[in-house]
Motif scaffolding. Structure first.
Motif, PDB file in Angstrom:
ATOM      1  N   MET A 133       0.679  -1.150   0.214  1.00 20.48           N
ATOM      2  CA  MET A 133       0.056   0.131  -0.023  1.00 20.48           C
ATOM      3  C   MET A 133       1.164   0.919  -0.043  1.00 20.48           C
ATOM      4  SD  MET A 133      -3.639   0.351  -0.114  1.00 20.48           S
ATOM      5  CE  MET A 133      -3.717   1.677  -0.491  1.00 20.48           C
ATOM      6  N   LEU A 134       1.780   1.144   0.649  1.00 25.46           N
ATOM      7  CA  LEU A 134       2.889   2.486   0.926  1.00 25.46           C
ATOM      8  C   LEU A 134       2.927   2.772  -0.710  1.00 25.46           C
ATOM      9  CD1 LEU A 134       4.612   4.230   2.243  1.00 25.46           C
ATOM     10  CD2 LEU A 134       6.280   3.133   2.224  1.00 25.46           C
ATOM     11  N   ILE A 135       3.970   1.817  -1.273  1.00 26.67           N
ATOM     12  CA  ILE A 135       3.702   2.231  -2.926  1.00 26.67           C
ATOM     13  C   ILE A 135       2.716   3.355  -3.612  1.00 26.67           C
ATOM     14  CG2 ILE A 135       4.374   1.284  -5.323  1.00 26.67           C
ATOM     15  CD1 ILE A 135       5.600  -1.157  -3.470  1.00 26.67           C
ATOM     16  N   GLU A 136       1.511   2.538  -3.281  1.00 33.09           N
ATOM     17  CA  GLU A 136       0.174   3.550  -3.847  1.00 33.09           C
ATOM     18  C   GLU A 136       0.089   4.706  -3.097  1.00 33.09           C
ATOM     19  OE1 GLU A 136      -1.179  -0.250  -3.333  1.00 33.09           O
ATOM     20  OE2 GLU A 136      -0.399   0.368  -5.789  1.00 33.09           O
ATOM     21  N   TYR A 137       0.561   4.598  -1.429  1.00 35.14           N
ATOM     22  CA  TYR A 137       1.116   6.289  -0.671  1.00 35.14           C
ATOM     23  C   TYR A 137       1.635   7.238  -2.031  1.00 35.14           C
ATOM     24  CZ  TYR A 137      -2.159   4.022   2.494  1.00 35.14           C
ATOM     25  OH  TYR A 137      -3.188   3.644   3.219  1.00 35.14           O
ATOM     26  N   ILE A 138       2.506   6.486  -2.073  1.00 35.96           N
ATOM     27  CA  ILE A 138       3.485   7.507  -2.639  1.00 35.96           C
ATOM     28  C   ILE A 138       3.494   7.816  -4.063  1.00 35.96           C
ATOM     29  CG2 ILE A 138       5.976   7.531  -3.826  1.00 35.96           C
ATOM     30  CD1 ILE A 138       6.598   5.578  -1.298  1.00 35.96           C
ATOM     31  N   LEU A 139       3.027   6.770  -4.483  1.00 33.26           N
ATOM     32  CA  LEU A 139       1.932   6.925  -6.420  1.00 33.26           C
ATOM     33  C   LEU A 139       0.960   8.265  -6.226  1.00 33.26           C
ATOM     34  CD1 LEU A 139       2.616   3.365  -7.893  1.00 33.26           C
ATOM     35  CD2 LEU A 139       3.667   4.801  -8.251  1.00 33.26           C
ATOM     36  N   PHE A 140      -0.161   8.074  -5.908  1.00 36.54           N
ATOM     37  CA  PHE A 140      -1.217   8.730  -5.477  1.00 36.54           C
ATOM     38  C   PHE A 140      -0.432  10.044  -5.202  1.00 36.54           C
ATOM     39  CE2 PHE A 140      -3.856   5.579  -3.783  1.00 36.54           C
ATOM     40  CZ  PHE A 140      -4.470   5.083  -5.761  1.00 36.54           C
ATOM     41  N   SER A 141       0.759  10.429  -4.227  1.00 37.50           N
ATOM     42  CA  SER A 141       1.107  11.316  -3.756  1.00 37.50           C
ATOM     43  C   SER A 141       1.836  12.480  -4.880  1.00 37.50           C
ATOM     44  CB  SER A 141       2.293  11.426  -3.036  1.00 37.50           C
ATOM     45  OG  SER A 141       1.791  11.106  -1.522  1.00 37.50           O
ATOM     46  N   LEU A 142       2.732  11.934  -6.043  1.00 41.81           N
ATOM     47  CA  LEU A 142       3.634  11.894  -6.779  1.00 41.81           C
ATOM     48  C   LEU A 142       2.296  13.024  -7.835  1.00 41.81           C
ATOM     49  CD1 LEU A 142       6.397   9.392  -7.396  1.00 41.81           C
ATOM     50  CD2 LEU A 142       6.777  11.584  -6.498  1.00 41.81           C
ATOM     51  N   LYS A 143       1.679  11.776  -8.202  1.00 40.92           N
ATOM     52  CA  LYS A 143       0.335  12.397  -8.708  1.00 40.92           C
ATOM     53  C   LYS A 143      -0.119  13.666  -8.527  1.00 40.92           C
ATOM     54  CE  LYS A 143      -2.785  10.445 -11.874  1.00 40.92           C
ATOM     55  NZ  LYS A 143      -1.447  10.227 -13.285  1.00 40.92           N
ATOM     56  N   SER A 144      -0.426  13.443  -7.279  1.00 32.88           N
ATOM     57  CA  SER A 144      -1.328  15.275  -6.894  1.00 32.88           C
ATOM     58  C   SER A 144      -0.367  16.124  -6.558  1.00 32.88           C
ATOM     59  CB  SER A 144      -1.841  14.442  -6.342  1.00 32.88           C
ATOM     60  OG  SER A 144      -1.460  15.210  -4.746  1.00 32.88           O
ATOM     61  N   LEU A 145       0.791  15.531  -6.295  1.00 32.20           N
ATOM     62  CA  LEU A 145       1.741  16.621  -6.169  1.00 32.20           C
ATOM     63  C   LEU A 145       2.955  17.300  -7.564  1.00 32.20           C
ATOM     64  CD1 LEU A 145       5.245  15.488  -3.477  1.00 32.20           C
ATOM     65  CD2 LEU A 145       2.735  17.174  -3.386  1.00 32.20           C
ATOM     66  N   ARG A 146       2.511  17.063  -8.616  1.00 35.01           N
ATOM     67  CA  ARG A 146       2.662  17.162 -10.362  1.00 35.01           C
ATOM     68  C   ARG A 146       1.683  17.815 -10.587  1.00 35.01           C
ATOM     69  NH1 ARG A 146       3.165  11.669 -13.203  1.00 35.01           N
ATOM     70  NH2 ARG A 146       4.017  10.816 -11.658  1.00 35.01           N
ATOM     71  N   GLN A 147       0.492  17.574 -10.298  1.00 35.64           N
ATOM     72  CA  GLN A 147      -0.421  18.909 -10.785  1.00 35.64           C
ATOM     73  C   GLN A 147      -0.407  20.202  -9.679  1.00 35.64           C
ATOM     74  OE1 GLN A 147      -3.654  16.845  -9.907  1.00 35.64           O
ATOM     75  NE2 GLN A 147      -2.917  14.830 -10.460  1.00 35.64           N
ATOM     76  N   TYR A 148       0.764  20.191  -9.210  1.00 32.42           N
ATOM     77  CA  TYR A 148       0.589  21.771  -8.640  1.00 32.42           C
ATOM     78  C   TYR A 148       2.089  22.480  -8.247  1.00 32.42           C
ATOM     79  CZ  TYR A 148       0.042  20.052  -3.935  1.00 32.42           C
ATOM     80  OH  TYR A 148      -0.262  19.205  -2.942  1.00 32.42           O
ATOM     81  N   LYS A 149       2.974  21.865  -9.345  1.00 28.02           N
ATOM     82  CA  LYS A 149       4.639  21.608  -9.248  1.00 28.02           C
ATOM     83  C   LYS A 149       4.739  23.117  -8.510  1.00 28.02           C
ATOM     84  CE  LYS A 149       5.850  19.107 -12.682  1.00 28.02           C
ATOM     85  NZ  LYS A 149       5.463  19.461 -14.057  1.00 28.02           N
ATOM     86  N   LEU A 150       4.291  24.040  -8.527  1.00 29.22           N
ATOM     87  CA  LEU A 150       5.527  25.541  -8.576  1.00 29.22           C
ATOM     88  C   LEU A 150       4.927  26.029  -7.018  1.00 29.22           C
ATOM     89  CD1 LEU A 150       6.914  28.354  -9.433  1.00 29.22           C
ATOM     90  CD2 LEU A 150       4.786  28.837  -9.919  1.00 29.22           C
ATOM     91  N   ARG A 151       3.147  25.458  -7.000  1.00 29.25           N
ATOM     92  CA  ARG A 151       3.448  25.838  -5.389  1.00 29.25           C
ATOM     93  C   ARG A 151       3.404  24.326  -4.290  1.00 29.25           C
ATOM     94  NH1 ARG A 151      -3.418  24.670  -4.495  1.00 29.25           N
ATOM     95  NH2 ARG A 151      -2.370  22.757  -4.260  1.00 29.25           N
ATOM     96  N   ALA A 152       4.021  23.484  -5.006  1.00 31.15           N
ATOM     97  CA  ALA A 152       5.125  22.468  -3.949  1.00 31.15           C
ATOM     98  C   ALA A 152       5.781  22.812  -3.935  1.00 31.15           C
ATOM     99  CB  ALA A 152       4.911  21.032  -4.668  1.00 31.15           C
ATOM    100  N   PHE A 153       6.492  23.090  -4.740  1.00 34.02           N
ATOM    101  CA  PHE A 153       7.969  24.029  -4.783  1.00 34.02           C
ATOM    102  C   PHE A 153       7.960  25.055  -3.943  1.00 34.02           C
ATOM    103  CE2 PHE A 153      11.033  26.779  -6.301  1.00 34.02           C
ATOM    104  CZ  PHE A 153      12.301  25.741  -5.556  1.00 34.02           C
ATOM    105  N   LEU A 154       7.110  26.163  -4.143  1.00 37.23           N
ATOM    106  CA  LEU A 154       7.072  28.011  -3.366  1.00 37.23           C
ATOM    107  C   LEU A 154       7.194  27.134  -1.618  1.00 37.23           C
ATOM    108  CD1 LEU A 154       4.854  29.792  -5.402  1.00 37.23           C
ATOM    109  CD2 LEU A 154       7.621  29.697  -4.917  1.00 37.23           C
ATOM    110  N   THR A 155       5.903  25.677  -1.301  1.00 37.60           N
ATOM    111  CA  THR A 155       5.718  25.744  -0.533  1.00 37.60           C
ATOM    112  C   THR A 155       7.340  25.231   0.865  1.00 37.60           C
ATOM    113  OG1 THR A 155       3.569  24.942  -1.071  1.00 37.60           O
ATOM    114  CG2 THR A 155       4.327  24.443   1.469  1.00 37.60           C
TER     115      THR A 155
END
Lengths: 221, 396
Positions: free
Chosen positions: B1-23
């Motif tokens: 399941m951990l891999i799922e969490y990481i994959l889901f997170s990566l996918k969602s982080l990719r949707q707001y790269k700039l915001r994530a970077f600034l944060t």
């Protein structure tokens, strides 16, 4: 008996008295039925379906699913029931807009312990069954409404559920597409899946084997 | 399941790269400062301590602190060479003494007039202080006694005066009109402060002093005999000097251990103060993470509803959002550690310091980012996990 409810009520806190969305529903549904729940908006159809689908819990009353008391289940067990026994189809499809069709359909599998390798394979099979074999890696936003609802059905079916809960599944679709979806539900029912359809469209309801009508949270017919 | 969490997170982080970077900037800066400060602080401290301790811990420095303090007295208390020799004779426990004269002179270096520190010491001083002579030799006792015009020069000063590669033996430096032949080149790793020995000149004691007609000693280096208690010897020296100067406390006596303790304490305080500032930036970064996660949870309410409808448990949702905030923080941590590694490399090169990023510092950086991710991610993740599926599905 697959589903038995006894005197189900659902009261939403609103004003002094609260608003009773369900007002004593006693209902039995047998395995393999195709039940249409009709009634005007606000009559409690969706609330009943959400309770039957274990998304919501009643304020009072009893709900037995396959003979087991759902009211006594923990959050974890309810999630398991939703995952294994129930498939949902909603009016607004409720797909993950940025995930591919494969990802959408494998979503329930990632919450059951299906090995990763089998998931995509299973999802592909089901997507083929609903006629979307050429669009595995597209996202829902690239699809028509009818196609999106077919993806939602594929997702509902991927864990071989006992019950499909469809809440106005054709509400956003044109007549021809609506018929397609209804035919599909009908086919599923023929294969043995119990279907509970919430609708206010009598043409859709005509696909059902049994129709009940709600008004003000009571079964009137 | 951990891999799922990481994959889901990566996918969602990719949707707001700039915001994530600034944060993540806040966490990045926090981790960067902590890792860099700890490494540089530790390396610098070790360097200072090793240079201070190079002569061993049985060294004692006695100096007239009036040099620095300009007291009301019109006459500073100084020792003469005879008095210094007498110290060795009269105070039991002294192995060796060496007077240190501090002067300065102006020299023309690469066309510019520069103030060059000049240290005048006897030959035994080298043995006590154990300075690194990279080329050539130190001067002999004979050369000191006979006032030979020889000198030892700092490596940097030698390089700027003569260019690095030439053989020794032909170079002279002019100090106040007198020429001294360069016989040795020294280095000293501590380059800070006005007394950077890499840019200084060491001459035989009294060479210049005698030229200038003065015999005033304001600092003496003393080595204790083996087996003699250094603190007790220090007290003896103190009493001796008090008697000499009719109870005026004009001279300060400090053991090498005391110097080391002072440096230890000072560097620790500096480290703690800067680390606290870094910790504040980590907290601010954490608040940023929490803020962005709250926004994310709100934006993805419907997604939570969908996931719950298809069988996600509260724990699944909790872990998924927690993974996301953790990934944010770990990204920040990795960038911060990377930046720290770069800066440390640069400082090590520019300042010629032997410091490098240690495994411990890297681990610490990761630990901090992990803790920030968990601490500030739990509340938003908890909110997401608690969402009612029916309401979440209806959320627009």
């Amino acid at each position: 008996m697959l589903i038995e409810t006894e005197d189900l009520t659902k009261v939403y806190p609103m004003g002094k008295e609260g608003f009773a969305a369900l007002n004593g529903i006693s209902l039995s549904i047998e395995r393999g039925e195709f039940l249409a729940v009709m009634g005007p908006s606000g009559s409690g159809k969706s609330t009943l379906m959400n309770i039957i689908g274990c998304l919501d819990s009643p304020t009072s009353g009893k709900y037995l699913l396959e003979g087991e008391d759902v009211g006594a289940k923990s959050d974890l067990e309810l999630a398991g029931i939703r995952n294994q026994k129930i498939g949902f189809a909603f009016q607004s499809f409720n797909l993950l807009p940025r995930a591919t069709l494969i990802e959408n359909v494998t979503l329930p599998l990632s919450y059951s312990r299906v090995p990763r390798r089998q998931r995509a394979q299973k999802a592909e099979e089901i997507l083929q069954r609903v006629g979307l074999e050429t669009k595995f890696n597209q996202t829902p936003t690239e699809l028509s409404g009818g196609e999106q609802q077919r993806v939602a059905l594929a997702r509902a079916l991927v864990n071989n559920p006992v019950i499909i809960c469809a809440d106005e599944p054709t509400g956003n679709l044109d007549t021809a597409t609506s018929r397609e979806i209804m035919e599909m539900l009908s086919e599923l029912n023929k294969d043995g899946t119990t279907i509970i359809l919430v609708t206010h469209d009598s043409e859709n309801a005509s696909y059902a084997k049994r129709i009940i009508t709600l008004r003000d949270g009571r079964i009137v017919r | 399941m951990l891999i799922e969490y990481i994959l889901f997170s990566l996918k969602s982080l990719r949707q707001y790269k700039l915001r994530a970077f600034l944060t993540v900037l806040g966490v990045m800066i926090g981790v960067f400062s902590i890792v860099a400060i700890i490494t540089i602080g530790q390396g610098g401290k070790e360097l200072i301590l090793s240079e201070l301790g190079r002569g061993g811990t049985n060294l004692i420095v006695a100096h007239s602190n009036q040099i620095m303090m300009e007291t009301r007295q019109d006459k500073l208390d100084y020792l003469t060479e005879d008095q210094v020799r007498a110290m060795k004779r009269d105070i039991p426990g002294i192995e060796d003494v060496a007077p240190e004269y501090f002067l300065s002179t102006t020299m023309k270096v690469r066309g510019e007039h520069k103030l060059i520190p000049v240290l005048e010491v006897p030959a035994n001083w080298f043995e006590m202080w154990k300075l690194d002579i990279v080329r050539g030799r130190i001067f002999t006792e004979h050369e000191v006694k006979s006032s030979q015009k020889v000198g030892i020069i700092g490596r940097d000063l030698f390089n700027s005066l003569f260019g690095g590669s030439k053989a020794l033996g032909h170079q002279d430096v002019e100090v106040e009109g007198t020429y001294f032949r360069v016989i040795g080149i020294m280095t000293y790793k501590l380059k800070l402060g006005p007394w950077d020995l890499n840019n200084a000149l060491i001459l035989p004691s009294s060479a210049l002093q005698r030229l200038l007609g003065a015999d005033e000693i304001y600092e003496v280096l003393i080595r204790a005999k083996d087996g003699v208690s250094v603190p007790i010897l220090k007290e003896r020296i103190k009493r001796h000097l008090l008697k000499l100067f009719s109870d005026r406390e004009g001279w300060e006596v400090t053991t090498m251990d005391e110097f080391i303790q002072i440096v230890d304490k000072v560097t620790d305080i500096i480290s703690i103060v800067i680390s606290s500032i870094a910790a504040i930036s980590l907290v601010v970064g954490g608040i940023g993470i929490m803020n962005i996660m709250l926004v994310t949870v709100r934006e993805r309410t419907r997604e939570v509803g969908i996931r719950k409808a298809v069988g996600a448990t509260r724990q699944n949702i909790l872990y998924q959002f927690l993974t996301e905030s953790l990934m944010l923080c770990l990204f920040g941590g990795i960038i911060g550690i990377g930046a720290a590694a770069g800066v440390i490399l640069l400082i090590a090169k520019v300042m010629d310091l032997a410091i490098s990023l240690s495994g411990g510092a890297i681990l610490l950086g990761f630990t901090f980012s992990y803790l920030v991710g968990i601490f500030f991610g739990v509340y938003p993740a908890h909110l997401a996990a608690r969402l009612n599926p029916v309401e979440a599905l209806r959320y627009e």
